[in-house]
Motif scaffolding. Structure first.
Motif, mmCIF file in Angstrom:
data_model
loop_
_atom_site.group_PDB
_atom_site.id
_atom_site.type_symbol
_atom_site.label_atom_id
_atom_site.label_comp_id
_atom_site.label_asym_id
_atom_site.label_seq_id
_atom_site.Cartn_x
_atom_site.Cartn_y
_atom_site.Cartn_z
ATOM 1 N N ALA A 142 36.087 -57.670 -70.970
ATOM 2 C CA ALA A 142 36.273 -58.295 -69.664
ATOM 3 C C ALA A 142 35.035 -58.101 -68.789
ATOM 4 O O ALA A 142 34.849 -58.832 -67.807
ATOM 5 C CB ALA A 142 37.498 -57.715 -68.966
ATOM 6 N N SER A 145 33.114 -61.217 -68.192
ATOM 7 C CA SER A 145 33.671 -62.277 -67.347
ATOM 8 C C SER A 145 32.789 -62.457 -66.115
ATOM 9 O O SER A 145 32.616 -61.520 -65.326
ATOM 10 C CB SER A 145 35.097 -61.927 -66.919
ATOM 11 O OG SER A 145 35.530 -62.770 -65.867
ATOM 12 N N ASN A 167 30.644 -64.300 -75.619
ATOM 13 C CA ASN A 167 31.766 -65.187 -75.333
ATOM 14 C C ASN A 167 31.360 -66.649 -75.521
ATOM 15 O O ASN A 167 32.133 -67.470 -76.044
ATOM 16 C CB ASN A 167 32.271 -64.968 -73.902
ATOM 17 C CG ASN A 167 32.947 -63.617 -73.728
ATOM 18 O OD1 ASN A 167 33.350 -62.979 -74.697
ATOM 19 N ND2 ASN A 167 33.052 -63.174 -72.489
ATOM 20 N N SER A 186 39.239 -59.005 -75.528
ATOM 21 C CA SER A 186 38.874 -57.879 -74.678
ATOM 22 C C SER A 186 39.796 -56.709 -75.028
ATOM 23 O O SER A 186 41.008 -56.825 -74.878
ATOM 24 C CB SER A 186 39.026 -58.229 -73.198
ATOM 25 O OG SER A 186 38.814 -57.085 -72.390
ATOM 26 N N VAL A 249 41.676 -63.595 -69.825
ATOM 27 C CA VAL A 249 40.606 -63.126 -68.930
ATOM 28 C C VAL A 249 39.718 -64.332 -68.605
ATOM 29 O O VAL A 249 39.228 -64.997 -69.523
ATOM 30 C CB VAL A 249 39.763 -62.026 -69.602
ATOM 31 C CG1 VAL A 249 38.652 -61.555 -68.653
ATOM 32 C CG2 VAL A 249 40.633 -60.858 -70.025
ATOM 33 N N TRP A 251 36.628 -66.733 -67.879
ATOM 34 C CA TRP A 251 35.222 -66.659 -68.284
ATOM 35 C C TRP A 251 34.346 -66.225 -67.125
ATOM 36 O O TRP A 251 33.333 -65.584 -67.305
ATOM 37 C CB TRP A 251 34.734 -68.008 -68.799
ATOM 38 C CG TRP A 251 35.361 -68.484 -70.060
ATOM 39 C CD1 TRP A 251 35.971 -69.694 -70.266
ATOM 40 C CD2 TRP A 251 35.431 -67.810 -71.338
ATOM 41 N NE1 TRP A 251 36.408 -69.799 -71.564
ATOM 42 C CE2 TRP A 251 36.083 -68.667 -72.246
ATOM 43 C CE3 TRP A 251 34.995 -66.562 -71.792
ATOM 44 C CZ2 TRP A 251 36.313 -68.303 -73.582
ATOM 45 C CZ3 TRP A 251 35.233 -66.197 -73.098
ATOM 46 C CH2 TRP A 251 35.893 -67.061 -73.976
#
Length: 251
Positions: A142, A145, A167, A186, A249, A251
């Motif tokens: 995460a 993100s 990612n 994650s 989660v 992006w």
């Protein structure tokens, strides 16, 4: 029933070792447990002795193409295919603000956290193609993100940027390989060497990060892997970053 064949990178400790431990207890599995120095991975050898023929420690150095290709040759000799590859190996070895982050730390984190999964996929794809439903899972974070990780007042520039990049790689793999199930995960804030280092090195993480056990994280990851493998067909929508507990989660 044919066994499910797994390859897990970074399997000598932490989440990787937890995944090998959980999966080895299942029937009809063959697990290739990748480690930089398998000869010194005593926990993996203990599992190989406990589950003969099911757990195979192999040398696998993240972002080393020759090492990856040699590992795949070993897998091919023993199993002839791969069903699930889990790109778990990663680093988080520096925490600092933008002005304090050396360029070498950015390079190091990209080398392992982005190039590592890329080379692992490139090397394993020939064997994944022999699976009726190939799965490539990436243990991301995460922290990658942009919506959540980048705005936190923590020193996760090198680590977070590398996870944001991996990612992107996950979705790119999904878009180019129509028969491939891609699963970016994650794992949560886990009580591993990496998690403990983050808490000891970054004031924000020390105050706000509540660590979970390896077993809790691995239990959730395995459920996500099982769900991906059990789905009737590959999802038509691009993958999302999924937390170990099933939450999406952003992006």
């Amino acid at each position: 029933m044919a066994p499910t064949v797994y390859l897990i990178s970074g399997a000598n400790r932490g989440i990787g070792l937890g995944l090998v431990t959980a999966l080895a207890a299942r029937p009809d599995v063959i697990i290739f447990a990748g480690a930089r120095s398998p000869s010194s991975a005593s926990a993996l050898h203990a599992l190989a002795a406990q589950y003969p023929g099911k757990v195979h420690p192999i040398q696998l150095t993240s972002s080393d193409r020759a090492d990856n290709e040699a590992a795949v040759k070993e897998v091919d000799k023993v199993a002839g295919r791969l069903d699930v590859v889990i790109a778990n190996a990663g680093i988080a070895k520096f925490f600092g603000k933008v002005l304090d982050t050396p360029e070498q730390e950015m390079r190091d984190h990209y080398e392992i956290n982005v190039l590592g999964p890329l080379l692992l996929f490139q090397s394993t794809w020939p064997l994944l193609q022999h699976s009726p439903k190939p799965v490539f899972a990436i243990v991301s974070s995460a922290a990658g993100s942009i919506e959540r990780g980048a705005v936190r007042p923590s020193g996760m520039l090198a680590y977070g940027a590398s996870k944001a990049a991996v990612n992107f790689l996950a979705v790119k793999l999904w878009s180019e390989f129509k028969e491939l199930v891609v699963l970016p995960i994650s794992p949560g804030p886990v009580a591993t060497d990496m998690g403990n280092y983050a808490k000891s090195s970054d004031p924000f993480m020390a105050k706000h990060m509540q660590l979970i056990t390896v077993e809790t994280s691995v239990g959730g990851i395995v459920k996500l892997l099982d769900a991906a493998g059990a789905a009737a067909e590959r999802a038509e929508e691009p993958p999302r970053l999924i937390n170990y507990d099933g939450a999406v989660v952003p992006w």
